[in-house]
Write a protein that holds these residues in place. Structure first.
Motif, PDB file in Angstrom:
ATOM      1  N   LYS A  31       0.802  -1.221   0.000  1.00 39.26           N
ATOM      2  CA  LYS A  31       0.000   0.000   0.000  1.00 39.26           C
ATOM      3  C   LYS A  31       0.833   1.267   0.000  1.00 39.26           C
ATOM      4  CE  LYS A  31      -3.898  -2.223   2.356  1.00 39.26           C
ATOM      5  NZ  LYS A  31      -4.824  -2.173   3.511  1.00 39.26           N
ATOM      6  N   THR A  68      -1.740  10.996  -2.313  1.00 40.14           N
ATOM      7  CA  THR A  68      -1.502  10.508  -0.949  1.00 40.14           C
ATOM      8  C   THR A  68      -0.067  10.721  -0.484  1.00 40.14           C
ATOM      9  OG1 THR A  68      -0.866   8.266  -1.652  1.00 40.14           O
ATOM     10  CG2 THR A  68      -3.226   8.716  -1.342  1.00 40.14           C
ATOM     11  N   GLU A 159     -12.108  -8.159  -4.323  1.00 47.66           N
ATOM     12  CA  GLU A 159     -11.964  -7.038  -3.395  1.00 47.66           C
ATOM     13  C   GLU A 159     -10.724  -6.207  -3.736  1.00 47.66           C
ATOM     14  OE1 GLU A 159     -12.535 -10.152  -2.548  1.00 47.66           O
ATOM     15  OE2 GLU A 159     -14.594 -10.011  -1.776  1.00 47.66           O
ATOM     16  N   LYS A 160      -9.619  -6.900  -4.028  1.00 50.08           N
ATOM     17  CA  LYS A 160      -8.388  -6.200  -4.381  1.00 50.08           C
ATOM     18  C   LYS A 160      -8.524  -5.498  -5.730  1.00 50.08           C
ATOM     19  CE  LYS A 160      -5.781  -7.186  -0.837  1.00 50.08           C
ATOM     20  NZ  LYS A 160      -5.282  -6.102   0.069  1.00 50.08           N
ATOM     21  N   ILE A 162     -11.298  -4.250  -6.984  1.00 50.59           N
ATOM     22  CA  ILE A 162     -12.116  -3.058  -6.755  1.00 50.59           C
ATOM     23  C   ILE A 162     -11.274  -1.951  -6.129  1.00 50.59           C
ATOM     24  CG2 ILE A 162     -14.044  -2.131  -5.405  1.00 50.59           C
ATOM     25  CD1 ILE A 162     -15.423  -4.883  -5.817  1.00 50.59           C
ATOM     26  N   GLU A 163     -10.420  -2.323  -5.169  1.00 50.63           N
ATOM     27  CA  GLU A 163      -9.526  -1.334  -4.563  1.00 50.63           C
ATOM     28  C   GLU A 163      -8.621  -0.708  -5.625  1.00 50.63           C
ATOM     29  OE1 GLU A 163      -7.229  -2.841  -1.338  1.00 50.63           O
ATOM     30  OE2 GLU A 163      -8.962  -3.526  -0.183  1.00 50.63           O
ATOM     31  N   PHE A 164      -8.107  -1.556  -6.507  1.00 50.83           N
ATOM     32  CA  PHE A 164      -7.217  -1.074  -7.569  1.00 50.83           C
ATOM     33  C   PHE A 164      -7.964  -0.133  -8.507  1.00 50.83           C
ATOM     34  CE2 PHE A 164      -5.098  -1.271 -11.651  1.00 50.83           C
ATOM     35  CZ  PHE A 164      -3.754  -1.198 -11.307  1.00 50.83           C
ATOM     36  N   HIS A 166     -10.659   1.643  -7.854  1.00 47.94           N
ATOM     37  CA  HIS A 166     -10.987   2.890  -7.164  1.00 47.94           C
ATOM     38  C   HIS A 166      -9.770   3.804  -7.060  1.00 47.94           C
ATOM     39  CE1 HIS A 166     -14.763   1.102  -5.017  1.00 47.94           C
ATOM     40  NE2 HIS A 166     -14.902   1.199  -6.323  1.00 47.94           N
ATOM     41  N   ALA A 167      -8.591   3.194  -6.931  1.00 49.65           N
ATOM     42  CA  ALA A 167      -7.363   3.985  -6.803  1.00 49.65           C
ATOM     43  C   ALA A 167      -6.872   4.514  -8.145  1.00 49.65           C
ATOM     44  CB  ALA A 167      -6.267   3.150  -6.145  1.00 49.65           C
ATOM     45  N   GLU A 181     -17.367  -0.534 -13.663  1.00 46.10           N
ATOM     46  CA  GLU A 181     -16.786  -1.502 -12.732  1.00 46.10           C
ATOM     47  C   GLU A 181     -17.431  -2.883 -12.820  1.00 46.10           C
ATOM     48  OE1 GLU A 181     -17.042  -1.887  -8.009  1.00 46.10           O
ATOM     49  OE2 GLU A 181     -15.853  -0.147  -8.637  1.00 46.10           O
TER      50      GLU A 181
END
Length: 261
Positions: A31, A68, A159-160, A162-164, A166-167, A181
């Motif tokens: 991360k 970030t 899940e990973k 979706i995180e990718f 979104h980022a 998506e």
């Protein structure tokens, strides 16, 4: 005697060692890490840590998220290692398989590895057609580029993924790009079921492609893809290439994992 600069083997450069420790620490994080986290974990002063990180960023040994400010491993270490791997192993053992697949399909074939948000080409077999799509080893493409991105992301949990997404977002390279998506996750399920991914002008207009993951255990995640102009490809040729690319990906995996048949 200043033991920070000399030892029984000669000169030592403490800044080099510190830089290596930063690279090693960042490489272990999925991360990314902040300047404070790196400084605190390694016990380095923030000022010296900042200076080292800036130097590593300049040479692309590290990357920094502009929002970030998290620090990630950059493409340079991967590019250097892949160049070495390409000449010593791929060219000798895997290149004939790429050449054979090129001859069987009549299209360009590429072998690449994922590093962060890019897919780096480490070997290629260009089509013998006068008009062709070509890219030399060392070049890279966005990870979410058509079929290539699908095979790499299919190795991750939803899940990973979706995180990718979104980022990083789902970029619109062409009018055919999948930018929704749910639709993209549906494509990922097809890849897991079929063992290959398709790209019909999703990354480049007028270009179709087929990709398969190697599912190798050693090194970076790797994949193989075949691309050609849509004008010279149809559903039958795509199906034929799909049937050929999966067994080749298995052979390449065995070679890279040190288990050739």
């Amino acid at each position: 005697m200043d033991t920070s600069k000399t030892n029984q083997n000669g000169y030592r450069a403490p800044a080099v060692k510190k830089a290596f420790q930063i690279l090693k620490l960042v490489s272990l994080s999925n991360k990314g890490l902040s300047l404070s986290e790196i400084s605190k974990t390694l016990g380095y002063g923030k000022s010296s840590t900042f200076g080292l990180i800036q130097a590593l960023l300049e040479d692309r040994l590290l990357n920094q998220d502009p929002v970030t400010k998290k620090i990630f491993l950059g493409p340079t270490p991967v590019e250097l290692s892949l160049r070495s791997w390409n000449y010593l192993k791929i060219n000798k053992k895997a290149q004939p398989l790429l050449d054979n697949l090129r001859d069987a399909t009549g299209e360009s074939v590429f072998l690449g590895a994922r590093s962060n948000n890019r897919a780096h080409i480490i070997a290629a077999a260009d089509t013998k057609k006068p008009l062709k799509i070509s890219a030399p080893p060392g070049e890279s493409i966005p990870l979410l580029a058509g079929a290539v991105g699908k095979v790499f992301l299919s190795l991750m949990s939803n899940e990973k993924i979706i995180e990718f997404i979104h980022a990083n977002g789902l970029p619109r390279f062409t009018d055919q790009s999948i930018t929704e998506e749910t639709a993209y996750l549906s494509e990922i399920e097809k890849v897991r079921l079929n063992g290959y991914a398709l790209d019909k002008e999703e990354f480049m207009s007028g270009v179709w492609g087929v990709a398969a993951g190697l599912h190798n255990y050693r090194g970076l995640p790797m994949g193989i893809w075949v691309i050609g102009f849509a004008s010279a490809m149809d559903e039958d040729s795509i199906n034929r290439i799909s049937d050929m690319i999966v067994p080749v990906s298995h052979e390449l995996r065995d070679i890279l994992d040190g288990n050739p048949k």
